[in-house]
Design a protein around this motif. Structure first.
Motif, PDB file in Angstrom:
ATOM      1  N   ASP A 273      22.667  41.880   6.465  1.00  0.00           N
ATOM      2  CA  ASP A 273      23.385  41.197   7.554  1.00  0.00           C
ATOM      3  C   ASP A 273      22.439  40.466   8.493  1.00  0.00           C
ATOM      4  OD1 ASP A 273      24.981  43.155   6.354  1.00  0.00           O
ATOM      5  OD2 ASP A 273      26.333  43.201   8.061  1.00  0.00           O
ATOM      6  N   ALA A 274      21.233  41.011   8.679  1.00  0.00           N
ATOM      7  CA  ALA A 274      20.291  40.415   9.635  1.00  0.00           C
ATOM      8  C   ALA A 274      19.878  39.010   9.220  1.00  0.00           C
ATOM      9  CB  ALA A 274      19.059  41.303   9.780  1.00  0.00           C
ATOM     10  N   SER A 275      19.883  38.731   7.916  1.00  0.00           N
ATOM     11  CA  SER A 275      19.455  37.409   7.443  1.00  0.00           C
ATOM     12  C   SER A 275      20.510  36.336   7.682  1.00  0.00           C
ATOM     13  CB  SER A 275      19.118  37.468   5.947  1.00  0.00           C
ATOM     14  OG  SER A 275      20.281  37.773   5.189  1.00  0.00           O
ATOM     15  N   TYR A 276      21.764  36.746   8.007  1.00  0.00           N
ATOM     16  CA  TYR A 276      22.820  35.771   8.257  1.00  0.00           C
ATOM     17  C   TYR A 276      22.698  35.141   9.639  1.00  0.00           C
ATOM     18  CZ  TYR A 276      25.072  37.933   4.191  1.00  0.00           C
ATOM     19  OH  TYR A 276      25.354  38.410   2.934  1.00  0.00           O
ATOM     20  N   VAL A 277      22.014  35.811  10.549  1.00  0.00           N
ATOM     21  CA  VAL A 277      21.885  35.291  11.917  1.00  0.00           C
ATOM     22  C   VAL A 277      20.670  34.378  11.968  1.00  0.00           C
ATOM     23  CG1 VAL A 277      21.662  35.895  14.355  1.00  0.00           C
ATOM     24  CG2 VAL A 277      22.886  37.430  12.796  1.00  0.00           C
ATOM     25  N   LYS A 278      20.897  33.136  12.365  1.00  0.00           N
ATOM     26  CA  LYS A 278      19.808  32.156  12.348  1.00  0.00           C
ATOM     27  C   LYS A 278      19.655  31.462  13.692  1.00  0.00           C
ATOM     28  CE  LYS A 278      20.052  31.283   7.381  1.00  0.00           C
ATOM     29  NZ  LYS A 278      20.134  30.276   6.305  1.00  0.00           N
ATOM     30  N   ILE A 279      18.422  31.130  14.009  1.00  0.00           N
ATOM     31  CA  ILE A 279      18.090  30.351  15.203  1.00  0.00           C
ATOM     32  C   ILE A 279      17.267  29.161  14.740  1.00  0.00           C
ATOM     33  CG2 ILE A 279      16.810  30.322  17.386  1.00  0.00           C
ATOM     34  CD1 ILE A 279      17.358  33.324  17.591  1.00  0.00           C
ATOM     35  N   GLY A 280      17.732  27.979  15.065  1.00  0.00           N
ATOM     36  CA  GLY A 280      17.022  26.789  14.620  1.00  0.00           C
ATOM     37  C   GLY A 280      16.961  26.678  13.114  1.00  0.00           C
ATOM     38  N   GLY A 281      17.958  27.237  12.422  1.00  0.00           N
ATOM     39  CA  GLY A 281      18.013  27.165  10.974  1.00  0.00           C
ATOM     40  C   GLY A 281      17.207  28.220  10.250  1.00  0.00           C
ATOM     41  N   LYS A 282      16.597  29.156  10.972  1.00  0.00           N
ATOM     42  CA  LYS A 282      15.767  30.192  10.340  1.00  0.00           C
ATOM     43  C   LYS A 282      16.206  31.574  10.795  1.00  0.00           C
ATOM     44  CE  LYS A 282      11.652  27.327   9.660  1.00  0.00           C
ATOM     45  NZ  LYS A 282      11.800  27.285   8.175  1.00  0.00           N
ATOM     46  N   ASN A 283      16.193  32.534   9.847  1.00  0.00           N
ATOM     47  CA  ASN A 283      16.513  33.905  10.215  1.00  0.00           C
ATOM     48  C   ASN A 283      15.243  34.636  10.663  1.00  0.00           C
ATOM     49  OD1 ASN A 283      15.171  34.998   7.871  1.00  0.00           O
ATOM     50  ND2 ASN A 283      16.990  34.520   6.658  1.00  0.00           N
ATOM     51  N   ILE A 284      15.405  35.865  11.117  1.00  0.00           N
ATOM     52  CA  ILE A 284      14.267  36.589  11.702  1.00  0.00           C
ATOM     53  C   ILE A 284      13.178  36.872  10.670  1.00  0.00           C
ATOM     54  CG2 ILE A 284      15.307  38.876  11.354  1.00  0.00           C
ATOM     55  CD1 ILE A 284      14.052  39.650  14.098  1.00  0.00           C
ATOM     56  N   SER A 285      13.553  37.102   9.410  1.00  0.00           N
ATOM     57  CA  SER A 285      12.556  37.380   8.373  1.00  0.00           C
ATOM     58  C   SER A 285      11.695  36.151   8.109  1.00  0.00           C
ATOM     59  CB  SER A 285      13.251  37.821   7.083  1.00  0.00           C
ATOM     60  OG  SER A 285      13.992  39.000   7.300  1.00  0.00           O
ATOM     61  N   GLN A 286      12.304  34.975   8.131  1.00  0.00           N
ATOM     62  CA  GLN A 286      11.536  33.743   7.937  1.00  0.00           C
ATOM     63  C   GLN A 286      10.596  33.495   9.105  1.00  0.00           C
ATOM     64  OE1 GLN A 286      15.081  31.306   7.418  1.00  0.00           O
ATOM     65  NE2 GLN A 286      14.549  30.920   5.270  1.00  0.00           N
ATOM     66  N   LEU A 287      11.038  33.832  10.304  1.00  0.00           N
ATOM     67  CA  LEU A 287      10.200  33.601  11.482  1.00  0.00           C
ATOM     68  C   LEU A 287       8.978  34.510  11.508  1.00  0.00           C
ATOM     69  CD1 LEU A 287      12.877  33.096  14.305  1.00  0.00           C
ATOM     70  CD2 LEU A 287      11.525  31.355  13.136  1.00  0.00           C
ATOM     71  N   PHE A 298       7.189  26.088  16.353  1.00  0.00           N
ATOM     72  CA  PHE A 298       8.639  26.190  16.142  1.00  0.00           C
ATOM     73  C   PHE A 298       9.365  26.416  17.462  1.00  0.00           C
ATOM     74  CE2 PHE A 298      12.347  28.955  15.602  1.00  0.00           C
ATOM     75  CZ  PHE A 298      13.112  28.220  14.712  1.00  0.00           C
ATOM     76  N   PHE A 299       8.891  27.380  18.261  1.00  0.00           N
ATOM     77  CA  PHE A 299       9.584  27.687  19.521  1.00  0.00           C
ATOM     78  C   PHE A 299       9.334  26.619  20.589  1.00  0.00           C
ATOM     79  CE2 PHE A 299       9.874  32.046  17.802  1.00  0.00           C
ATOM     80  CZ  PHE A 299      11.210  32.280  18.067  1.00  0.00           C
ATOM     81  N   ASP A 300       8.206  25.942  20.507  1.00  0.00           N
ATOM     82  CA  ASP A 300       7.958  24.859  21.463  1.00  0.00           C
ATOM     83  C   ASP A 300       8.892  23.678  21.223  1.00  0.00           C
ATOM     84  OD1 ASP A 300       5.989  26.226  22.790  1.00  0.00           O
ATOM     85  OD2 ASP A 300       4.316  25.278  21.731  1.00  0.00           O
ATOM     86  N   ASN A 301       9.350  23.525  19.988  1.00  0.00           N
ATOM     87  CA  ASN A 301      10.201  22.386  19.637  1.00  0.00           C
ATOM     88  C   ASN A 301      11.638  22.795  19.324  1.00  0.00           C
ATOM     89  OD1 ASN A 301       8.191  19.928  19.283  1.00  0.00           O
ATOM     90  ND2 ASN A 301       7.182  21.713  18.406  1.00  0.00           N
ATOM     91  N   LEU A 302      12.006  24.012  19.699  1.00  0.00           N
ATOM     92  CA  LEU A 302      13.361  24.502  19.443  1.00  0.00           C
ATOM     93  C   LEU A 302      14.358  23.800  20.362  1.00  0.00           C
ATOM     94  CD1 LEU A 302      15.106  26.572  17.892  1.00  0.00           C
ATOM     95  CD2 LEU A 302      14.672  28.189  19.749  1.00  0.00           C
ATOM     96  N   THR A 303      15.389  23.194  19.765  1.00  0.00           N
ATOM     97  CA  THR A 303      16.405  22.472  20.530  1.00  0.00           C
ATOM     98  C   THR A 303      17.649  23.340  20.653  1.00  0.00           C
ATOM     99  OG1 THR A 303      15.581  20.370  19.654  1.00  0.00           O
ATOM    100  CG2 THR A 303      17.766  20.366  20.662  1.00  0.00           C
ATOM    101  N   LEU A 304      18.096  23.577  21.889  1.00  0.00           N
ATOM    102  CA  LEU A 304      19.270  24.404  22.151  1.00  0.00           C
ATOM    103  C   LEU A 304      20.288  23.626  22.982  1.00  0.00           C
ATOM    104  CD1 LEU A 304      17.540  27.783  23.138  1.00  0.00           C
ATOM    105  CD2 LEU A 304      18.455  27.158  20.908  1.00  0.00           C
ATOM    106  N   TYR A 333      -3.750  32.807  12.976  1.00  0.00           N
ATOM    107  CA  TYR A 333      -3.569  32.841  11.523  1.00  0.00           C
ATOM    108  C   TYR A 333      -2.728  34.036  11.059  1.00  0.00           C
ATOM    109  CZ  TYR A 333      -7.278  36.320  11.907  1.00  0.00           C
ATOM    110  OH  TYR A 333      -8.013  37.424  12.259  1.00  0.00           O
ATOM    111  N   LEU A 334      -2.518  35.031  11.928  1.00  0.00           N
ATOM    112  CA  LEU A 334      -1.745  36.222  11.546  1.00  0.00           C
ATOM    113  C   LEU A 334      -0.253  35.914  11.523  1.00  0.00           C
ATOM    114  CD1 LEU A 334      -3.385  39.155  13.576  1.00  0.00           C
ATOM    115  CD2 LEU A 334      -3.721  38.574  11.179  1.00  0.00           C
ATOM    116  N   THR A 335       0.482  36.710  10.757  1.00  0.00           N
ATOM    117  CA  THR A 335       1.942  36.653  10.801  1.00  0.00           C
ATOM    118  C   THR A 335       2.440  37.903  11.525  1.00  0.00           C
ATOM    119  OG1 THR A 335       2.087  37.758   8.652  1.00  0.00           O
ATOM    120  CG2 THR A 335       2.117  35.355   8.653  1.00  0.00           C
ATOM    121  N   LEU A 336       3.613  37.815  12.125  1.00  0.00           N
ATOM    122  CA  LEU A 336       4.117  38.938  12.919  1.00  0.00           C
ATOM    123  C   LEU A 336       4.531  40.128  12.051  1.00  0.00           C
ATOM    124  CD1 LEU A 336       6.250  37.173  15.679  1.00  0.00           C
ATOM    125  CD2 LEU A 336       3.900  37.991  15.808  1.00  0.00           C
ATOM    126  N   ASP A 337       4.747  39.901  10.752  1.00  0.00           N
ATOM    127  CA  ASP A 337       5.135  41.020   9.893  1.00  0.00           C
ATOM    128  C   ASP A 337       3.935  41.675   9.210  1.00  0.00           C
ATOM    129  OD1 ASP A 337       4.457  39.049   8.094  1.00  0.00           O
ATOM    130  OD2 ASP A 337       6.122  39.444   6.724  1.00  0.00           O
TER     131      ASP A 337
END
Length: 804
Positions: A273-287, A298-304, A333-337
């Motif tokens: 279910d978590a992958s269905y929620v998207k912000i700016g076209g991306k879900n949390i796993s992609q971010l 991505f967050f600097d250019n996020l349009t809301l 260079y690190l990823t959050l996951d």
């Protein structure tokens, strides 16, 4: 019927005053309950009418007719009838009726409107659903894999499950299916699966002679998952599982099982279910899989929208600030996951530093122990900027550091010395970097002033002409690179933080060599082929792990010098008269040791809910031996007093015994003369443990076919200690061995014979070979950050011939 269902529900207030409307609730009957029973319940609850096709029907008319429908299809429960009014009590009545309708309709309600052109139906829902799928309403816990609510049910939030491991089934991807790449299909009986696959391969267009590493994903899927003609490797293991009552199949399954990517969440660790929620076209796993530098963009250019901005405005400020802090400390260079267990000590410390920056504390004292660990010279500049930012907002920053750039950037230096261990503990100089550089007592000051320095070799070795080559390295961020490691040379693998150095050396080269030379079972990272291993006899990884896990291990036992010392004691007249052999002077076996403490010298007192307490043994008072053993002396010293000596004292004491002197001299050569022979291994630092391992290697006879690997051996070392370390490493190479170091320290890099520089950046923008060759050659490559910082060092450096 005249009832038109509108695609887009609208508010009742869009209609003019006086428009007739009816608020209804769809009828939902629980399982195993009849429609007639539900109608009786409606009557008891005070409802009297249903609606069907725009017509109102009394419930009693249905129940008394004796012809009650079996299904509620087409019927709605009438909640209220009223006329539209834009003000007054009718508005409150409309809201109350809508709330009741949602309750009775289980989060669904409808509004019928009698308009001039007919009856219009508007359906409403508070359910979280779309395209026929009902979703779980999002909450903070849904996006947390450490919470049972958000974790993937199959892997329970770990991202991995126990299954058939691809690397165990196909350990050598350079082989083709025809060449027995699939090891479970070898043997007289199991090879039938291979023959069957080869038979149908032409029909499905599968290249049986192509190396597994070069197959497309579609071809790999055909091999693993099969098709209508062949069940593939998955089918093979399904057959194995069906025959687990036979011992040979149980053994086979255990051989190929290991940790594999969870097939449900594909490593995201979250529920679907978590992958269905998207912000700016991306879900949390992609971010969280994006490098921090890309995530910042991505967050600097996020349009809301205006509404979304009002909701997320404060959150975005916090997100952008924290990402900015992580980039500032050189972790873009690190990823959050990224798993915390895979982070280096320096990376962990810098993450804590970024956390401190995010808290915006003022008037605090920050203490950092070598924050420059694992940092390239370029990234060190960023780190200094971050520390200055902390200091600039009103904090005090204390740094324990050996890095020259960090020392020169400090406002105030305190130099401790003059030596290490018992030879240190005094303040040699204090003041600004320039003041410390003028101090004659300060060893650090002499290096800052340039009076002492690490010389550059006047010549570079050419090696023995042989190479070990890694072909097609693709693990993590490596971009399918081929790397040659010349044998018989001092090699340094360099590059900015996150460029892929540890992946190349530790995950691929070290494990591949250990697999080939020592039949090690640890799986290397992804690569196609390794060549040149026939020129080597062994690979030795000299890391900073402890030389022993218990206090019984110490420098004397680890280097083997204690065996010689015990042999010397056994040869004394006193020992011979008493019949004492070599074993009498060991504190690990019965006979000579103190039995009260079993040779530990200390007694452990368990405190149940508190940490254990250690006290000196009341019988031997920490000597470890019984009184009879301690009566035997060599040159006026018993065995316990020998263990209390530091290495320098022992070197002088045993100067007449060549075998012992040679081993002790190697410990002094690596800068550990201050360590006592009996010092527990658990009290040695990582750098001390690493140098003790080097000392142990130095006094061994070598055939010149050993490949030594060291990951940042300068960690925790003063420049003077680095000078000694380099002399030791050069001696190992002079014996014909190969020494490879992963290093950022420019003094080590300038001393190497061959550099392999990775980059050009960290993370996804790294993983490529920027340049190879001598340090002088690397300085000519404009894309190399290492060459940029190395160039001024070589231009003003002191070139000296190698010391024999």
């Amino acid at each position: 019927t005249g009832v038109q269902t509108c695609a887009l529900p609208i508010s009742a207030l869009t209609y003019p005053d006086g428009t007739r409307v009816a608020i209804v609730a769809p009828i939902s009957i629980p399982e195993n309950r009849k429609f007639s029973t539900q109608l009786e319940i409606f009557l008891k609850e005070g409802y009297t009418r249903l609606v069907k096709d725009g017509n109102f029907i009394n419930i009693t008319d249905i129940t008394e007719s004796g012809n009650i429908p079996e299904s509620a299809d087409g019927y709605d429960l009438l909640i209220d009838r009223l006329a539209v009014a834009h003000e007054g009590d009718e508005l409150s009545r409309l809201a109350d009726s809508a709330e009741t309708a949602f309750f009775e309709g289980h989060d669904r309600a409808s509004m019928l409107v009698w308009d001039t052109d007919g009856i219009h139906r508007h359906d409403y829902s508070t359910r979280f659903e779309a395209d026929g799928i009902t979703f779980t309403e999002p909450s903070e816990q849904m996006f947390n894999f450490n919470n049972p609510y958000g974790a993937c049910p199959r892997c329970e939030g770990f991202g991995q499950t126990i299954g058939i491991d691809e690397r165990l089934v196909i350990p050598d991807p350079s082989l083709s299916v025809y060449e027995d790449a699939v090891v479970c299909w070898r043997g007289e009986k199991m090879s039938e699966w291979k023959r069957e696959f080869i038979h149908i391969a032409p029909q499905i267009g599968f290249p049986i002679h192509k190396p597994y590493a070069e197959l497309t994903q579609e071809q790999k899927d055909a091999l693993w998952h099969g098709n209508a003609m062949f069940t593939g490797i998955d089918g093979f293991f399904k057959m194995v599982e069906e025959n687990l009552y036979k011992i040979q199949y149980r053994v086979m399954l255990a051989r190929y099982r290991g940790k594999t990517l969870c097939p449900d969440c594909h490593g995201t660790r979250l529920r679907k279910d978590a992958s269905y929620v998207k912000i700016g076209g991306k879900n949390i796993s992609q971010l969280v899989r994006m490098p921090i530098s890309e995530l910042t963009h991505f967050f600097d250019n996020l349009t809301l929208t205006e509404t979304q901005q009002a909701i997320a405005g404060r959150l975005l400020v916090e997100i952008r600030n924290r990402l900015s802090f992580l980039s500032d400390v050189g972790l873009g260079y690190l990823t959050l996951d990224r798993l915390s267990s895979t982070l280096s000590g320096g990376e962990s410390q810098r993450i804590n530093l970024a956390t401190s920056l995010g808290s915006s504390l003022v008037g605090s004292l920050y203490i950092l122990d070598e924050p420059s660990i694992g940092l390239h010279s370029r990234d060190t500049e960023r780190l200094i900027g971050v520390l200055r930012k902390l200091q600039g907002i009103g904090n005090t920053v204390v740094v324990v550091e050996h890095d020259e750039d960090t020392m020169r950037a400090a406002d105030y230096l305190i130099d401790i010395g003059p030596g290490a261990g018992i030879e240190g503990g005094q303040v040699m100089a204090a003041g600004t970097p320039k003041q410390v550089a003028r101090s004659k007592r300060s060893l650090t000051g002499q290096y800052l002033a340039g009076k002492k320095y690490i010389p550059i070799p006047a010549t570079r070795r050419q090696g023995n002409g042989n190479f070990v080559e890694i072909i097609g390295a693709t693990e993590n961020n490596l971009k399918d690179i081929d790397v040659k490691f010349p044998l018989g040379e001092f090699i340094a693998v360099t590059g900015v933080s996150g460029s892929g150095k540890s992946t190349l050396v530790n995950m691929i080269l070290k494990r591949a060599l250990a697999q080939k030379l020592h039949h090690n079972s640890e799986k290397p990272g992804k690569f196609k082929q390794i060549t040149g291993t026939e020129h080597l006899e062994k690979v030795i990884n000299i890391d900073q792990s402890p030389i022993g896990r218990t206090p019984r291990s110490n420098p004397a036992t680890y280097t083997g010098v204690f065996d010689d010392i015990r042999g010397l004691f056994a040869q004394t007249n006193q020992a011979k008269l008493r019949g004492y052999g070599k074993g009498r002077f060991s504190f690990n076996v019965k006979g000579g040791r103190c039995e009260a403490c079993k040779g530990d010298g200390i007694i452990k007192i368990e405190m149940n809910f508190l940490p254990d307490v250690y006290v000196p043994c009341e019988v031997c008072h920490g000597a470890r031996y019984n009184s009879e053993t301690l009566e035997v002396e060599y040159k006026g010293k018993n065995i316990a007093q020998i263990l209390e000596m530091n290495v320098l004292e022992a070197l002088e004491f045993f100067s007449a015994i060549p075998k012992i002197k040679r081993k002790l001299q190697t410990i002094v050569d690596v800068g550990l003369g201050y360590v006592s022979l009996g010092q527990p291994a658990t009290t040695l630092s990582g750098g001390e443990a690493q140098r003790m391992k080097l000392a142990s290697e130095l006094h061994r006879k070598s055939a010149g076919k050993t490949f030594y690997i060291l990951d940042e051996p300068t960690t925790g070392l003063h420049t003077d200690d680095i000078k000694r370390l380099l002399n030791v490493l050069q001696r190992l190479v002079d014996k014909g061995n190969t020494v490879l170091v992963i290093e950022h320290n420019l003094d080590v890099i300038k001393s190497a014979d061959h550099l392999i520089d990775l980059g050009p950046e960290g993370g996804q923008r790294g993983g490529q070979i920027v340049g190879v060759g001598t340090p002088e050659k690397l300085c000519q490559i404009k894309q190399s950050y290492t060459g940029k910082y190395l160039k001024p060092l070589l231009e003003k450096g002191h070139y000296e011939p190698r010391q024999d």
